[in-house]
Design a protein around this motif. Structure first.
Motif, PDB file in Angstrom:
ATOM      1  N   ILE A 162      41.499  76.142  67.231  1.00 49.15           N
ATOM      2  CA  ILE A 162      42.389  75.480  66.256  1.00 49.15           C
ATOM      3  C   ILE A 162      41.732  74.170  65.804  1.00 49.15           C
ATOM      4  O   ILE A 162      41.590  73.905  64.604  1.00 49.15           O
ATOM      5  CB  ILE A 162      43.779  75.176  66.870  1.00 49.15           C
ATOM      6  N   ILE A 163      41.322  73.366  66.785  1.00 46.32           N
ATOM      7  CA  ILE A 163      40.736  72.049  66.487  1.00 46.32           C
ATOM      8  C   ILE A 163      39.518  72.192  65.574  1.00 46.32           C
ATOM      9  O   ILE A 163      39.347  71.432  64.622  1.00 46.32           O
ATOM     10  CB  ILE A 163      40.388  71.309  67.802  1.00 46.32           C
ATOM     11  N   ARG A 171      42.104  63.372  64.390  1.00 45.36           N
ATOM     12  CA  ARG A 171      43.526  63.065  64.619  1.00 45.36           C
ATOM     13  C   ARG A 171      44.143  63.935  65.692  1.00 45.36           C
ATOM     14  O   ARG A 171      45.328  63.834  65.974  1.00 45.36           O
ATOM     15  CB  ARG A 171      44.352  63.327  63.351  1.00 45.36           C
ATOM     16  N   LEU A 172      43.366  64.864  66.240  1.00 45.90           N
ATOM     17  CA  LEU A 172      43.921  65.832  67.192  1.00 45.90           C
ATOM     18  C   LEU A 172      43.496  65.560  68.624  1.00 45.90           C
ATOM     19  O   LEU A 172      42.397  65.083  68.882  1.00 45.90           O
ATOM     20  CB  LEU A 172      43.479  67.257  66.825  1.00 45.90           C
ATOM     21  N   GLY A 173      44.394  65.873  69.541  1.00 49.88           N
ATOM     22  CA  GLY A 173      44.099  65.807  70.961  1.00 49.88           C
ATOM     23  C   GLY A 173      44.821  66.940  71.662  1.00 49.88           C
ATOM     24  O   GLY A 173      45.406  67.813  71.015  1.00 49.88           O
ATOM     25  N   LEU A 203      36.743  72.019  75.648  1.00 47.38           N
ATOM     26  CA  LEU A 203      37.402  71.107  74.700  1.00 47.38           C
ATOM     27  C   LEU A 203      36.806  69.708  74.683  1.00 47.38           C
ATOM     28  O   LEU A 203      36.903  68.999  73.679  1.00 47.38           O
ATOM     29  CB  LEU A 203      38.892  70.989  75.068  1.00 47.38           C
ATOM     30  N   GLY A 204      36.202  69.317  75.785  1.00 48.69           N
ATOM     31  CA  GLY A 204      35.733  67.940  75.937  1.00 48.69           C
ATOM     32  C   GLY A 204      36.864  67.106  76.508  1.00 48.69           C
ATOM     33  O   GLY A 204      37.961  67.074  75.940  1.00 48.69           O
ATOM     34  N   LEU A 205      36.610  66.423  77.609  1.00 48.96           N
ATOM     35  CA  LEU A 205      37.684  65.632  78.238  1.00 48.96           C
ATOM     36  C   LEU A 205      38.199  64.527  77.319  1.00 48.96           C
ATOM     37  O   LEU A 205      39.328  64.077  77.468  1.00 48.96           O
ATOM     38  CB  LEU A 205      37.210  65.045  79.573  1.00 48.96           C
TER      39      LEU A 205
END
Ligand code: FE
Ligand code: FE
Ligand code: ZN
Length: 278
Positions: A162-163, A171-173, A203-205
């Motif tokens: 999605i990201i 803007r996403l987390g 995802l990357g922390l």
């Protein structure tokens, strides 16, 4: 001090919610932007918001987490349901700027209702691309899901996809819900290091911006999503102590969504967690 709080009602206003948070040792809280089943959002009250900012300053509340109504579904097979989701998202993001700029807004990605995960991922990204705008200061969090029914987001890979498709992806987390990932098959009790490594790889922390701390009524990989009080479910309290004191998670806000009847129940959980952090 670690930011720990719980989900609270804003039925009596934001200032009262902040007072409730402080009364149980919380220095943050989560709230539904509107009736959790959707529907119209209450008008914002300027006097309440001014009082809210004062309570926050006094109580050391530096950030809050909004939660979208859980019936909002940007990847329904029904066009009007998708359109309604976009309206809620756009309206909520506008309200967030008025409530307090620079905060977090969490959403369940959606349920594809038979269209397939791939199609669902595309529609969720479409909705985000339609509502995210350069001037906004709110960070939108995609919640990790238990993978029940046709839920999208039960695997870290799905959130990553999605990201990847969102233009303003800065803007996403992600908000990691311990009950959901456990029910999804990620063993946060027996292998927290492994789960965090997997999150980091996929995802990357850096994407992790908040955690929901919930024990689970069900065993690992049950895909059920039934929250339990901390220490009374299959995850167990030791895992929560390890999570709140983990160096890789230091500085992130933690929110309880445990089934308690009274504020004091969350107060006791917050106290127990704070003890574990020290
Ligand atoms: Fe949620
Ligand atoms: Fe949650
Ligand atoms: Zn849940």
């Amino acid at each position: 001090m670690a930011a720990i709080g719980c989900h609270l009602s804003i039925a009596k206003g934001f200032a009262q919610a902040a007072r409730d948070a402080a009364s149980i040792g919380g220095n943050t809280f989560q709230f539904f932007t509107r009736n959790p089943r959707g529907g119209k959002a209450k008008e914002l009250d300027e006097a309440d918001l001014a009082a809210f900012r004062e309570v926050c300053a006094e109580a050391g509340i530096e950030g809050i987490l909004a939660h979208a109504p859980y019936t909002m579904n940007p990847c329904s097979a029904k066009e009007d349901t998708r359109e309604f989701a976009r309206q809620i998202l756009a309206g909520d993001l506008e309200r967030m700027e008025a409530i307090m700029p620079g905060q977090l807004y969490n959403m369940h990605p959606g349920s594809h209702t038979g269209q397939g995960t791939e199609a669902g991922i595309g529609q969720i990204a479409d909705a985000l691309n339609a509502v995210l705008a350069p001037g906004q200061t709110t960070t939108v969090l995609l919640e990790t899901m238990a993978g029940k029914g046709s839920e999208v987001g039960g695997r870290f890979e799905e959130l990553a996809q999605i990201i990847d498709r969102v233009e303003l992806s800065d803007r996403l987390g992600v908000c990691l819900d311990t009950c959901h990932v456990w029910d999804g098959g990620y063993d946060v009790a027996g292998n927290l290091e492994g789960v965090l490594e997997e999150f980091d790889r996929v995802l990357g922390l850096g994407r992790l911006r908040a955690l929901h701390l919930n024990d689970s009524k069900n065993p690992l990989a049950s895909h059920k999503d039934r929250h339990e009080k901390l220490g009374e479910g299959h995850i167990g309290f030791d895992a929560f102590a390890a999570i709140v004191s983990h160096p890789a998670l230091a500085g992130l806000p933690f929110y309880l969504e445990t089934p308690q009847d009274e504020l004091s129940g969350w107060g006791a959980e917050i106290a127990r967690l704070r003890e574990a952090v020290e």
